[in-house]
Enzyme design. Structure first.
Site, PDB file in Angstrom:
ATOM      1  N   PHE A 187       0.854  -1.197   0.000  1.00 15.96           N
ATOM      2  CA  PHE A 187       0.000   0.000   0.000  1.00 15.96           C
ATOM      3  C   PHE A 187       0.880   1.233   0.000  1.00 15.96           C
ATOM      4  O   PHE A 187       1.731   1.403   0.871  1.00 15.96           O
ATOM      5  CB  PHE A 187      -0.932   0.043   1.220  1.00 15.96           C
ATOM      6  CG  PHE A 187      -1.850   1.237   1.177  1.00 15.96           C
ATOM      7  CD1 PHE A 187      -3.016   1.202   0.435  1.00 15.96           C
ATOM      8  CD2 PHE A 187      -1.513   2.412   1.831  1.00 15.96           C
ATOM      9  CE1 PHE A 187      -3.847   2.317   0.355  1.00 15.96           C
ATOM     10  CE2 PHE A 187      -2.345   3.528   1.758  1.00 15.96           C
ATOM     11  CZ  PHE A 187      -3.511   3.481   1.024  1.00 15.96           C
ATOM     12  N   LYS A 216       2.723   9.956   8.236  1.00 15.43           N
ATOM     13  CA  LYS A 216       2.061   9.506   9.459  1.00 15.43           C
ATOM     14  C   LYS A 216       2.675  10.138  10.731  1.00 15.43           C
ATOM     15  O   LYS A 216       2.388  11.289  10.994  1.00 15.43           O
ATOM     16  CB  LYS A 216       2.009   7.983   9.497  1.00 15.43           C
ATOM     17  CG  LYS A 216       1.057   7.461   8.389  1.00 15.43           C
ATOM     18  CD  LYS A 216       0.496   6.087   8.627  1.00 15.43           C
ATOM     19  CE  LYS A 216      -0.733   5.841   7.786  1.00 15.43           C
ATOM     20  NZ  LYS A 216      -0.493   5.313   6.447  1.00 15.43           N
ATOM     21  N   ASP A 225       9.393   2.590   1.638  1.00 20.81           N
ATOM     22  CA  ASP A 225       8.248   3.339   2.154  1.00 20.81           C
ATOM     23  C   ASP A 225       8.185   3.110   3.662  1.00 20.81           C
ATOM     24  O   ASP A 225       7.839   2.023   4.125  1.00 20.81           O
ATOM     25  CB  ASP A 225       6.968   2.858   1.453  1.00 20.81           C
ATOM     26  CG  ASP A 225       5.733   3.629   1.906  1.00 20.81           C
ATOM     27  OD1 ASP A 225       5.809   4.332   2.927  1.00 20.81           O
ATOM     28  OD2 ASP A 225       4.682   3.499   1.240  1.00 20.81           O
TER      29      ASP A 225
HETATM   30  C1  PLP Z   1      -0.695   5.545   4.967  1.00 27.34           C
HETATM   31  C2  PLP Z   1       0.298   5.071   3.999  1.00 27.34           C
HETATM   32  C3  PLP Z   1       0.520   5.742   2.782  1.00 27.34           C
HETATM   33  C4  PLP Z   1      -0.320   6.906   2.326  1.00 27.34           C
HETATM   34  O1  PLP Z   1      -0.206   8.009   3.184  1.00 27.34           O
HETATM   35  P1  PLP Z   1      -1.349   9.146   3.190  1.00 27.34           P
HETATM   36  O2  PLP Z   1      -0.827  10.160   4.159  1.00 27.34           O
HETATM   37  O3  PLP Z   1      -2.616   8.496   3.588  1.00 27.34           O
HETATM   38  O4  PLP Z   1      -1.417   9.700   1.815  1.00 27.34           O
HETATM   39  C5  PLP Z   1       1.545   5.278   1.974  1.00 27.34           C
HETATM   40  N1  PLP Z   1       2.307   4.233   2.341  1.00 27.34           N
HETATM   41  C6  PLP Z   1       2.122   3.577   3.497  1.00 27.34           C
HETATM   42  C7  PLP Z   1       3.020   2.447   3.856  1.00 27.34           C
HETATM   43  C8  PLP Z   1       1.105   3.956   4.357  1.00 27.34           C
HETATM   44  O5  PLP Z   1       0.903   3.282   5.488  1.00 27.34           O
END
Ligand code: PLP
Length: 397
Positions: free
Chosen positions: A139, A253, A224
């Site tokens: 994700f 986050k 990520d």
């Molecule tokens: C939450 C998340 C995203 C997206 O971040 P947003 O601030 O919601 O756009 C991307 N990668 C990972 C691993 C995430 O947990």
């Protein structure tokens, strides 16, 4: 004052229905507890999806934001501002990387990372058909670029055609990654610990193998760390425990602990040979308010020894969760790192457990199809863990 159903009705009348929200209207928070408009309290092991690492109502954090609001909230990137300089320095220092670009969200950090990787490759060979390898069950966000590297057919399908040049491999399967490499591959993107997909930490030999592959072929490694970064796994960034450094890292986050902010961070090699003035921009990204939050978050992490605390308490959290797995047939396994843990559920819908936990005053989140996810504020205590386990037991039995 209205009660919760009145607010829920008002919201449903006006907010686009893209979420099936739980029937709770949250009002305020204190430490690791939230309170709804009806006065009911919740122990929060979700932290607004791994965001509120410092807990709610931290006075030093709130004061830093208030003081910045009274100075200046926004300036644009046509000028320098003080918090930008301070926040970037701290992020560079803690990551050991080279250059930061601040964004407003995780998704935008992914977009920037993709652009930086493509530009790096373009500078090298002038081609415009570069490819990115991403992972199944990953994700990375909901914008078209980020969605294109998100390995979830259900999320992608209605929005095709997406960004081209993306190939998918299996997470923790090095051979499947190797099978997707071509002479056009410019980057491999993966979460160091897969979050939404169901809390899967990368296997050390997999991450090292991907790194070796990247070095061998001058492919950029994008890690990520939006969910697993900022201390959650017991180091500032999860990759630091693997000894495998990315070329590009994405954060968000917990980076701002509640203020919307993300970042992509480049190592020296990538920073020197990718984005230049004119290539990328943002009106809000790097604004003084968001950067004041980031800057204060790093200070408070140091002051409160957050990383050490996560390390110290992780065995206890794991032991408690393992105890639940042993005791209840519907829990089959625990996976995770630090304060990013998942319990695998069998024979019962996860959504039902999450909902019943909420009714019982405990916030947990689901991940993937069958996992209960625990991503609490990083300031939780032993007592909070005991209370979480007790509340969950009431739901499970
Ligand atoms: C939450 C998340 C995203 C997206 O971040 P947003 O601030 O919601 O756009 C991307 N990668 C990972 C691993 C995430 O947990």
């Amino acid at each position: 004052m209205w009660n919760s159903s009145a607010y829920m009705e008002l919201a449903e009348q006006n907010v686009l229905h893209t979420y099936n929200r739980f029937p709770v209207v949250l009002k305020k928070g204190e430490g690791v507890y939230l309170e709804d408009v009806d006065g009911k309290k919740y122990l929060d092991f979700g932290a607004g999806i791994a965001v509120f690492a410092l807990g709610y109502g931290n006075k030093a954090y709130n004061d830093a934001l208030k003081s910045q609001i009274d100075k200046i909230i926004h300036t644009s990137n046509l000028y320098y501002n003080v918090p930008l300089a301070e926040a970037a320095e701290k992020l560079v220092q803690k990551s050991g990387m080279s250059k930061v670009f601040f964004t407003n969200s995780g998704t935008e950090a992914i977009e920037g990372a993709i652009k930086a990787a493509r530009k790096y490759a373009y500078n090298k060979d002038g081609r415009t058909d570069h490819e990115i390898i991403a992972m199944n069950h990953s994700f990375h966000g909901r914008s078209v670029g980020a969605l294109s590297v998100t390995g979830n057919a259900h999320y992608q399908e209605p929005f095709k055609p997406l960004m081209g040049g993306v190939r998918f491999a299996d997470f923790n399967d090095l051979e499947s990654v190797k099978a997707q490499v071509t002479d056009r591959t410019c980057a491999i993107i993966l979460e160091t610990v897969q979050g939404e997909g169901g809390i899967y930490p990368a296997k050390p030999e997999f991450l090292q193998g991907v790194k070796n592959l990247c070095e061998e072929k001058d492919i950029l490694l994008i890690l990520d760390e939006i969910q697993c970064g900022m201390g959650r796994t017991g180091s500032y960034f999860a990759w630091q425990q693997y000894g495998v450094a990315p070329d590009i890292m994405t954060c968000a986050k917990a980076l701002g602990c509640g203020v919307p902010v993300g970042a992509f961070v480049l190592n020296e090699k990538t920073a020197k040979a990718s984005l230049v003035p004119g290539d990328h921009g943002t009106t809000y990204g790097g604004n003084p308010l968001a950067c004041a939050a980031v800057s204060k978050v790093f200070d408070l992490f140091e002051e409160k020894k957050i990383i050490e605390h996560v390390r110290e308490l992780t065995p206890y959290l794991e032991q408690k969760l393992d105890g639940l797995v042993e005791k209840y047939d519907c829990l089959t396994a625990r996976r995770g790192m630090g304060f990013m843990q998942g319990l695998v559920v069998a024979g019962r819908p996860v959504s039902e457990i999450v909902k019943k936990a909420l009714d019982n005053g405990l916030i947990v989140i689901s991940a993937g199809a069958d996992v209960i996810r625990f991503v609490p504020p990083l300031i939780i205590t032993r007592e909070n863990i005991d209370e979480m386990a007790a509340k969950l037991e009431q739901v499970l039995s």
